[in-house]
Design a protein around this motif. Structure first.
Motif, PDB file in Angstrom:
ATOM      1  N   ASN A 137      50.868   9.053 -22.486  1.00  0.00           N
ATOM      2  CA  ASN A 137      50.044   9.088 -21.285  1.00  0.00           C
ATOM      3  C   ASN A 137      48.883   8.108 -21.372  1.00  0.00           C
ATOM      4  OD1 ASN A 137      48.213  10.205 -19.099  1.00  0.00           O
ATOM      5  ND2 ASN A 137      49.921  11.628 -18.955  1.00  0.00           N
ATOM      6  N   GLU A 138      48.405   7.844 -22.577  1.00  0.00           N
ATOM      7  CA  GLU A 138      47.268   6.946 -22.753  1.00  0.00           C
ATOM      8  C   GLU A 138      47.687   5.482 -22.836  1.00  0.00           C
ATOM      9  OE1 GLU A 138      43.851   8.995 -25.194  1.00  0.00           O
ATOM     10  OE2 GLU A 138      45.745   9.403 -26.211  1.00  0.00           O
TER      11      GLU A 138
ATOM     12  N   ARG B 238      38.580   5.287 -24.888  1.00  0.00           N
ATOM     13  CA  ARG B 238      38.351   6.720 -24.677  1.00  0.00           C
ATOM     14  C   ARG B 238      36.872   6.989 -24.398  1.00  0.00           C
ATOM     15  NH1 ARG B 238      41.808   9.705 -29.529  1.00  0.00           N
ATOM     16  NH2 ARG B 238      43.903   9.548 -28.563  1.00  0.00           N
TER      17      ARG B 238
ATOM     18  N   TYR C  22      40.442  16.939 -22.576  1.00  0.00           N
ATOM     19  CA  TYR C  22      40.786  15.808 -21.716  1.00  0.00           C
ATOM     20  C   TYR C  22      39.569  14.987 -21.290  1.00  0.00           C
ATOM     21  CZ  TYR C  22      45.312  17.977 -21.741  1.00  0.00           C
ATOM     22  OH  TYR C  22      46.508  18.504 -22.156  1.00  0.00           O
TER      23      TYR C  22
ATOM     24  N   PHE D  62      43.472  10.592 -20.430  1.00  0.00           N
ATOM     25  CA  PHE D  62      44.271  11.294 -19.429  1.00  0.00           C
ATOM     26  C   PHE D  62      43.405  11.354 -18.175  1.00  0.00           C
ATOM     27  CE2 PHE D  62      46.464  12.292 -23.184  1.00  0.00           C
ATOM     28  CZ  PHE D  62      47.653  12.941 -22.922  1.00  0.00           C
TER      29      PHE D  62
ATOM     30  N   HIS E 187      43.252  13.407 -15.639  1.00  0.00           N
ATOM     31  CA  HIS E 187      43.025  14.660 -14.918  1.00  0.00           C
ATOM     32  C   HIS E 187      41.543  15.003 -14.788  1.00  0.00           C
ATOM     33  CE1 HIS E 187      47.318  15.069 -15.407  1.00  0.00           C
ATOM     34  NE2 HIS E 187      47.173  15.044 -16.717  1.00  0.00           N
ATOM     35  N   HIS E 188      40.815  14.961 -15.904  1.00  0.00           N
ATOM     36  CA  HIS E 188      39.419  15.379 -15.805  1.00  0.00           C
ATOM     37  C   HIS E 188      38.565  14.339 -15.108  1.00  0.00           C
ATOM     38  CE1 HIS E 188      35.228  16.231 -17.024  1.00  0.00           C
ATOM     39  NE2 HIS E 188      35.615  17.446 -16.701  1.00  0.00           N
TER      40      HIS E 188
ATOM     41  N   ASP F 170      50.914  18.714 -24.517  1.00  0.00           N
ATOM     42  CA  ASP F 170      49.597  18.825 -23.898  1.00  0.00           C
ATOM     43  C   ASP F 170      48.926  20.103 -24.354  1.00  0.00           C
ATOM     44  OD1 ASP F 170      51.015  20.749 -22.552  1.00  0.00           O
ATOM     45  OD2 ASP F 170      50.911  19.799 -20.596  1.00  0.00           O
TER      46      ASP F 170
ATOM     47  N   ARG G  88      47.473  21.080 -17.861  1.00  0.00           N
ATOM     48  CA  ARG G  88      46.545  19.996 -17.533  1.00  0.00           C
ATOM     49  C   ARG G  88      46.542  19.626 -16.060  1.00  0.00           C
ATOM     50  NH1 ARG G  88      49.552  14.898 -18.180  1.00  0.00           N
ATOM     51  NH2 ARG G  88      51.521  15.251 -19.290  1.00  0.00           N
TER      52      ARG G  88
ATOM     53  N   HIS H 220      47.100  17.562 -29.082  1.00  0.00           N
ATOM     54  CA  HIS H 220      48.409  17.231 -28.495  1.00  0.00           C
ATOM     55  C   HIS H 220      49.399  18.312 -28.933  1.00  0.00           C
ATOM     56  CE1 HIS H 220      46.862  13.145 -27.754  1.00  0.00           C
ATOM     57  NE2 HIS H 220      46.497  13.110 -29.010  1.00  0.00           N
TER      58      HIS H 220
END
Length: 528
Positions: free
Chosen positions: A17-18, A94, A140, A145, A147-148, A332, A336, A386
């Motif tokens: 995902n990253e 990140r 997160y 990712f 989402h946040h 995950d 998420r 993870h």
């Protein structure tokens, strides 16, 4: 400090995902391009999260997080040269693309809590700690990712309108609110579903309506226009996303089912993603259950009714979304795809705490649930964020197992020369202070503060004990043959690692019958 303390980087898991977000940021800086094929060739870390159009490879994600992380990559590239080491790229992107925006959002959230919990500074801090350290935010908010980050943008938009309606901001706040709402969609398509409800709230809560709506739409037009331009350049049409050109046939099959990958909600999936020890939202963050009586209070009282209805819609829609989603989320921590609603859980919880604060002893159970939530996610974030999908109780079978055996990722303690469990002691000390000092000081005097703290610890102990005995009812056997693979890929290596401790059984009794090593495989699928 807690969000920046650990750097859980494991090169061999190929964080799927990253990686496409990193490759897009690199392509923007190194080649001023959107396709990521050359970056895949340079770094030689494959990812299934890609799309293909006219012979070129693209990220299948919304591009906003890569746009935000690109300056961090540009700075690193200027210092290290083109195509810097992938581990350094992970760390700095990140920080720039996830952790710093998370810290900024926590400032916005504290602004909101000052309005809902006036003159209750310690409760404001306690709830802020609960959100930051006791939800998926802690995991997160430090990974690439989306989402946040998208949740933070949309929630910040709501907060600005909420404050504007109470004359706490400047006249141009609706413009910035619209910009943030549009940025949320630029980062993650999922939050577009919250857009209509947020716009209705804007029309209802703020005056004058025409001016506010115009400013809000003008602000949203910039990031949405950028998103449409990206689609046009990459996939030939402004409304064509990467999910229509997936390279992975399994992913393509999932997204083709139902409406945009949404099918009929399933009760079993609802239960698993809210209450199970595998992925349950309320298993890892039990204090979020306080949101439901809070919603009832908000809707009952006219002063916060509009905010209660918006929060209720965000929560209800995401419950439907996660229960109907066909896509398997892979490796995950927690559900998420529910993160978009997390900030909207905080609003009704604040309303509940405001009423309970009239009697200090009424805060014992909520405080205990916040303590359990923080303990769960601090442990997860400090060890391995993870969770493989072949563990039915990863909190104990992954986080506790590897952490107790001395398997900790790179962290600030490691930089000081400390290894294993010792390296995490400053993290644990700060976590205890951040959580329990506001709790102690939220009572009127020291004795009541002590009683509240002890009561919260008792409640937390009872909940953790129930989790411990729940290990007798795992839904599937512990994949013992899988554990050596996880042990081999661990970074960093040191002499304090106890491999025998990793392989032992964990539970309230000696687990033998029914817990024989499961048939293994050479390596797991990469997390998606």
């Amino acid at each position: 400090m807690l969000l920046l303390y650990s750097f859980p980087y494991f090169e061999r898991i190929h964080s799927a995902n990253e990686l496409p977000r990193i490759y897009l940021a690199a392509a923007l800086v190194e080649r001023q391009a959107f396709d990521i094929g050359p970056e895949l060739a340079v770094y030689k870390q494959s990812t299934p999260d890609t799309s293909s159009y006219k012979g070129k490879i693209y990220s299948n994600k919304a591009p906003g997080m890569s746009f935000l992380a690109a300056p961090a990559y540009a700075l690193l590239s200027a210092l290290e040269g083109p195509n810097p080491p992938i581990a350094k790229v992970f760390f700095w992107l990140r920080v720039g693309g996830a952790t710093v925006p998370t810290l900024l959002f926590l400032c916005m959230l504290s602004w909101l809590l000052r309005e809902i919990l006036p003159r209750k500074r310690q409760l404001q801090r306690l709830l802020l700690v609960g959100y930051a350290c006791g939800t998926m935010t802690f995991v997160y908010g430090t990974l690439l990712f989306s989402h946040h980050l998208s949740a933070a943008f949309v929630a910040s938009s709501f907060i600005l309108i909420f404050l504007y309606s109470r004359t706490r901001t400047g006249r141009n706040a609706p413009l910035w609110a619209g910009l943030l709402a549009g940025a949320g969609v630029l980062v993650d398509y999922q939050v577009a579903f919250l857009g209509p409800a947020l716009f209705v709230y804007v029309l209802y809560a703020a005056r004058p309506r025409l001016r506010v709506a115009t400013l809000f739409c003008c602000g949203a037009a910039l990031p949405l226009g950028l998103l449409l331009y990206y689609h046009w350049r990459c996939f030939g049409h402004p409304l064509s996303t990467g999910y229509e050109h997936l390279t992975n046939p399994i992913f393509a099959q999932w997204t083709s089912r139902g409406f945009l990958g949404l099918d009929i909600p399933e009760l079993g999936r609802f239960h698993k993603l809210h209450f199970s020890a595998d992925d349950g939202l309320f298993y890892y963050s039990p204090f979020l259950l306080l949101a439901f009586p809070g919603l009832a209070l908000m809707i009952w009282r006219r002063s916060l009714r509009a905010e209660g209805l918006l929060a209720g819609f965000a929560i209800a829609f995401n419950i439907y979304f996660i229960s109907a989603l066909v896509l398997v989320s892979g490796w995950d921590v927690g559900p998420r795809y529910m993160i978009a609603a997390l900030p909207f859980y905080v609003v009704p919880i604040a309303a509940v705490l405001r009423d309970l604060a009239t009697r200090w002893y009424l805060l014992v159970v909520p405080s205990g649930l916040i303590a359990v939530s923080c303990g769960s996610y601090l442990l997860v974030g400090a060890v391995f964020p993870h969770f493989p999908d072949n563990f039915s109780n990863p909190l104990f079978d992954v986080s506790w197992r590897f952490g107790a055996a001395g398997y900790l990722p790179y962290n600030l303690g490691w930089l000081l020369g400390w290894e294993g469990v010792t390296s995490i002691l400053p993290f644990a000390l700060v976590a205890v202070l951040v959580l329990f000092v506001p709790l102690w000081r939220s009572a009127r005097d020291a004795w009541r503060g002590l009683a509240l703290t002890v009561g919260a610890l008792v409640v937390a102990s009872l909940v953790v004990t129930s989790y411990w005995f729940g290990l007798n009812h795992r839904e599937q056997v512990v994949p013992h043959s899988f554990l050596p693979w996880m042990e081999r890929i661990w970074e960093p290596r040191h002499l304090g690692m106890d491999k025998k401790e990793v392989l032992r059984d964990i539970g309230p009794v000696t687990l033998q019958a029914g817990f024989k090593p499961a048939p293994g495989r050479a390596g797991p699928p990469p997390p998606r």
